[in-house]
Design an enzyme around this catalytic site. Sequence first.
Site, PDB file in Angstrom:
ATOM      1  N   LYS A  84    -130.083 -64.895  59.256  1.00 13.67           N
ATOM      2  CA  LYS A  84    -128.862 -65.324  58.580  1.00 13.67           C
ATOM      3  C   LYS A  84    -128.091 -66.262  59.507  1.00 13.67           C
ATOM      4  O   LYS A  84    -127.832 -65.927  60.675  1.00 13.67           O
ATOM      5  CB  LYS A  84    -128.027 -64.088  58.241  1.00 13.67           C
ATOM      6  CG  LYS A  84    -127.266 -64.202  56.949  1.00 13.67           C
ATOM      7  CD  LYS A  84    -126.708 -62.851  56.554  1.00 13.67           C
ATOM      8  CE  LYS A  84    -125.811 -62.965  55.354  1.00 13.67           C
ATOM      9  NZ  LYS A  84    -125.102 -61.713  55.082  1.00 13.67           N
TER      10      LYS A  84
HETATM   11  O1  G3P Z   1    -123.043 -60.034  53.308  1.00 16.96           O
HETATM   12  C1  G3P Z   1    -122.088 -60.960  53.004  1.00 16.96           C
HETATM   13  C2  G3P Z   1    -121.107 -60.597  51.915  1.00 16.96           C
HETATM   14  O2  G3P Z   1    -121.758 -59.957  50.860  1.00 16.96           O
HETATM   15  C3  G3P Z   1    -119.848 -59.940  52.385  1.00 16.96           C
HETATM   16  O3  G3P Z   1    -119.059 -59.471  51.350  1.00 16.96           O
HETATM   17  O4  G3P Z   1    -117.224 -57.998  50.618  1.00 16.96           O
HETATM   18  O5  G3P Z   1    -117.209 -58.866  52.971  1.00 16.96           O
HETATM   19  O6  G3P Z   1    -116.742 -60.387  51.054  1.00 16.96           O
HETATM   20  P1  G3P Z   1    -117.473 -59.169  51.517  1.00 16.96           P
END
Ligand code: G3P
Length: 218
Positions: A84
């Site tokens: 990533k």
């Molecule tokens: O993995 C990346 C993403 O899904 C993070 O989500 O909830 O931290 O905006 P969030």
Amino acid sequence: MKLFIDTANLKEIEEASHWPFVSGVTTNPSLIAKEGLSQKEIIEHIAKLIDGPISAEVTAEDCEGMLTQAHELYAIKPSNIVIKLPMTVEGLKVANALYKENIPTNVTLCFSSSQALLAMESHATYLSPFLGRLDDNGWDSAKLIEEIVTLKRNFGYPTKIIAASIRSVRHVEVAALLGSDIATVPYKVLKKLISHPLTDSGLATFAVDAEKTAKLTK
Ligand code: G3P
């Protein structure tokens, strides 16, 4: 549309590894930080539980540092690890370099179609537009997915779209309806995807009626 689980929690991943509709895992530094183990330890554990793509994020900001981390993470399980990378010029340089080494990448923190275009041109294997964080801030995440799907179709990019930062069942439904390849979904939302009050009440009625029939056949 494929579904991945968006977590670094090993209990959640162990449970989801038995669900036929979950085929991969995504992690990020914030998810890892909640678990009290090193990134290497967590990714090694996940690699034992899931036989699908596992996104592990680099944290260096320069090309050289990202490449060193990428090679270390990839070595944990080359058949499954996806590196990533951040949506920066350096991150995209690394995406292109890893493409030449046949190492899959997931360019993360995508918030616009122009960013998506650059990542796809840089040969990212996966691209993660963040739905929840866009909507939280007053933008329209559905429009972004629609535009990225159009870009893919217009130019035939092989990059797979991972709808990320999912907050709700509706986010998953919209991502699928608009043609996202994958949604990476937190454990809580994955659980909600299967439930519906009418399924629950229907099952309760069937159970009562089946009991009546069972009495007759005794
Ligand atoms: O993995 C990346 C993403 O899904 C993070 O989500 O909830 O931290 O905006 P969030």
